[in-house]
Design an enzyme around this catalytic site. Structure first.
Site, short mmCIF file in Angstrom:
data_model
loop_
_atom_site.label_atom_id
_atom_site.label_comp_id
_atom_site.label_asym_id
_atom_site.label_seq_id
_atom_site.Cartn_x
_atom_site.Cartn_y
_atom_site.Cartn_z
CB SER A 120 -1.96 52.09 85.39
OG SER A 120 -0.92 52.52 85.52
CG ASP A 128 -1.96 51.81 81.68
OD1 ASP A 128 -3.28 51.76 83.12
OD2 ASP A 128 -0.69 52.24 82.63
#
Length: 586
Positions: free
Chosen positions: A60, A290
């Site tokens: 992320s 993500d």
């Protein structure tokens, strides 16, 4: 031969708190540069071992920060931030892309732009609640750096001056695996899909190619491999729903080498290859979101690289230890046992459809991140191969102060996007916490083999207790408590305490000014109207000509009002939480 200590860095997911991780890395770069320069001078009286960073991994926002660091590691220019030194409060943009990207550029106003919807072809669905055009610009700008190409002295392993960089991804298509099941008269195989993966890069000047690894030469960043690097950096940070997913393609043979599916053997980690029919699908394309969805803190990936094969396995006892993983985590998964209040009525609420849906999603993500093997290592205080840098600051005496040590932590981690002062404070706190970590916590016992050749002023360089002249005693498995030396000694200049003044605290009051508040609300409403409008037009069936139009009109009004009210309530609560966390008297 000079002894060496090898470090693998893992940067956890953080959303807007990537600003904190960026600040940690800013100071770490400065400390390593200063140490390697100082120990070559004749007047240096500290330890003289080498310190090398061979791998960075991230998920992320941590993956995006890793990607920026991978570029800065091969340039000889880097402006660092010292808030109390004239001329050094703000670095040059091209000389510090960590600061420009995470503090100056990524802001709520840009995320509320509507260009992604306005410029999209008719009939194309909305990709995210927020506009990600600014992320594309930031990633592009990250390659525009000052300085000549030159690997830093502390990059690489042995004679290899390249840097390994691994970015986690959540592959929504999945990679197929199957095996035969005996005992049933059925030719079919038992199958499953792996959605958690990473892309393996090797950055350097003419880096040596390896199976399953993309070799990236920093002298030419216009290649298709570097394009994949850019896309992977965006994909690992594509927070589901909030930020746009990304389309990626890989060579199917990579999964035979760069994969998390496997087991630890005597000669190191053995990858289990996927079903061979994917070899016919080249490139293997998928949509990615993500990387933190599946693994927000890819510690094991970093540890395995540091361990190498059986011959390179590390002794974590503090005496023979010669490598360690450092986790930078703005939101470490600290858990506390709680007693449920409310009895059966609370349990009944938990049976509701909305509660179950929310709890199920949270449970799936938490289970995907659960790592039983990490618990045993973390429980041993004499395990000198794993360290954590997490946010800490002075408690101002409110519950919000404990809950939000960083301003970016409010609004589920999106709060830092609200104001630059939030992100700047957290960046500076990252530098301050990194300084404290190197000074007081990142150390080994004085009898460690790493310090056998240290012939300088040993008493001067003993690790002290925080804010004390008394030596700190380190726990060791075989030898009891011992004094210690720092693994990365700080030079005299870098030992000067980084102080965050009142001027560099978050400024929530500025967001509550009527003109600023009204302006932000107008942007939220414009974004909500465009997103809801496109969702309704593209995803709702047309139906009857009149009633279909009426239904869509009503859905747009109701949807826009709901999204606007929800968003503004979240912003108002977030700003209030920052105010209470940093200014209890207000």
């Amino acid at each position: 031969m000079t002894k060496s200590f090898e470090i693998g860095l893992t940067m956890a997911g953080a959303i807007s708190a990537g600003a904190y991780t960026a600040g940690v890395m800013d100071f770490l770069f400065e400390a390593l540069d200063a140490y390697h320069e100082a120990k070559e001078k004749p007047e240096w009286d500290g330890p003289t071992h080498d310190v090398r960073i061979s791998i960075m991994s991230g998920a992320s926002a941590g993956g995006m920060t890793s990607a920026i660091c991978g570029l800065h590691a091969f340039r000889d220019a880097f402006d660092h931030v010292w808030p109390d030194e004239p001329g050094r409060q703000t670095p040059g943009r091209r000389a510090n892309r960590l600061y420009s990207s995470w503090v100056e550029d990524i802001d709520i106003r840009r995320l509320l732009e509507t260009t992604d919807v306005d410029d999209a072809p008719d009939g194309e669905p909305v990709r995210s609640l927020l506009c990600c055009d600014v992320i594309d610009r930031i990633v592009g700008d990250a390659f525009d750096l000052e300085g000549a190409i030159a690997p830093r002295k502390w990059v690489g392993r042995g004679d290899d001056r390249s840097l390994r960089l691994r970015l986690t991804l959540t592959n929504l298509r999945g990679v197929p695996y199957s095996f035969e099941v005996y005992g049933a008269d059925d030719p079919r195989r038992y199958g499953m899909l792996n959605h958690g993966e990473f892309i393996d890069f090797k950055i350097g000047v003419a880096p040596t190619p390896e199976d399953g690894v993309y070799a990236l030469d920093v002298r030419d960043t216009a290649t298709k491999e570097w394009d994949l690097y850019r896309t992977a950096a965006k994909a690992t940070g594509a927070f589901p729903i909030g930020l746009a997913p990304r389309r990626l393609s890989r060579r199917p043979d990579e999964y035979r080498y760069a994969s998390r599916v496997g087991y630890d053997g005597q000669d190191g980690f053995k990858v289990i290859p996927p079903d061979n029919w994917i070899d016919k699908i080249d490139p293997y394309e998928f949509i990615s979101v993500d990387g933190g969805t599946i693994d927000n803190e890819p510690l094991e990936m970093t540890r395995r690289y540091l361990s190498g094969g059986a011959a390179l396995r590390n002794a974590p006892d503090g005496i023979k230890t010669d490598r360690a993983v450092i986790l930078v985590a703005p939101f470490p998964n600290y858990l506390e046992a709680t007693i449920r209040e409310g009895g059966s009525s609370a349990l009944n609420r938990d049976l509701g459809l909305v509660s179950i849906s929310s709890a199920l999603l949270s449970a799936l993500v938490s289970q995907a991140r659960f790592k039983p093997d990490e618990l045993a290592r973390a429980a041993d205080e004499t395990y000198y191969s794993r360290y954590l840098i997490a946010p800490t600051r002075e408690d101002v005496g409110t519950p919000e102060s404990k809950k939000y040590p960083i301003a970016c932590g409010v609004m589920g981690g999106f709060g830092g996007f609200l104001h630059q002062s939030f992100r700047r404070h957290d960046y500076l706190l990252g530098r301050r916490n990194a300084q404290a970590f190197l000074r007081w916590h990142f150390n080994l016992p004085v009898t460690a083999e790493l310090f056998q050749d240290f012939s300088g002023d040993r008493k001067k360089w003993l690790v002290r207790k925080p804010n004390s002249v008394e030596a700190k005693m380190l726990p060791t498995r075989e030898h009891g408590g011992q004094e210690g030396f720092p693994i990365i000694p700080l030079t005299e200049r870098l030992s000067k305490e980084i102080v965050i003044s009142r001027d560099d605290l978050p400024d929530p009051e500025e967001l509550f000014r009527p003109d600023r508040r009204d302006d932000l609300r107008a942007l939220i409403h414009a974004r909500a109207r465009k997103v809801v409008g496109r969702l309704v037009d593209v995803d709702l069936p047309v139906g009857d000509r009149f009633f279909g139009w009426a239904e869509r009109w009503g859905a747009k009004r109701v949807g826009t009002a709901f999204a606007f009210n929800k968003a503004t309530d979240l912003v108002d609560h977030a700003v209030d939480d920052v105010r209470k966390a940093f200014f209890p008297q207000r």
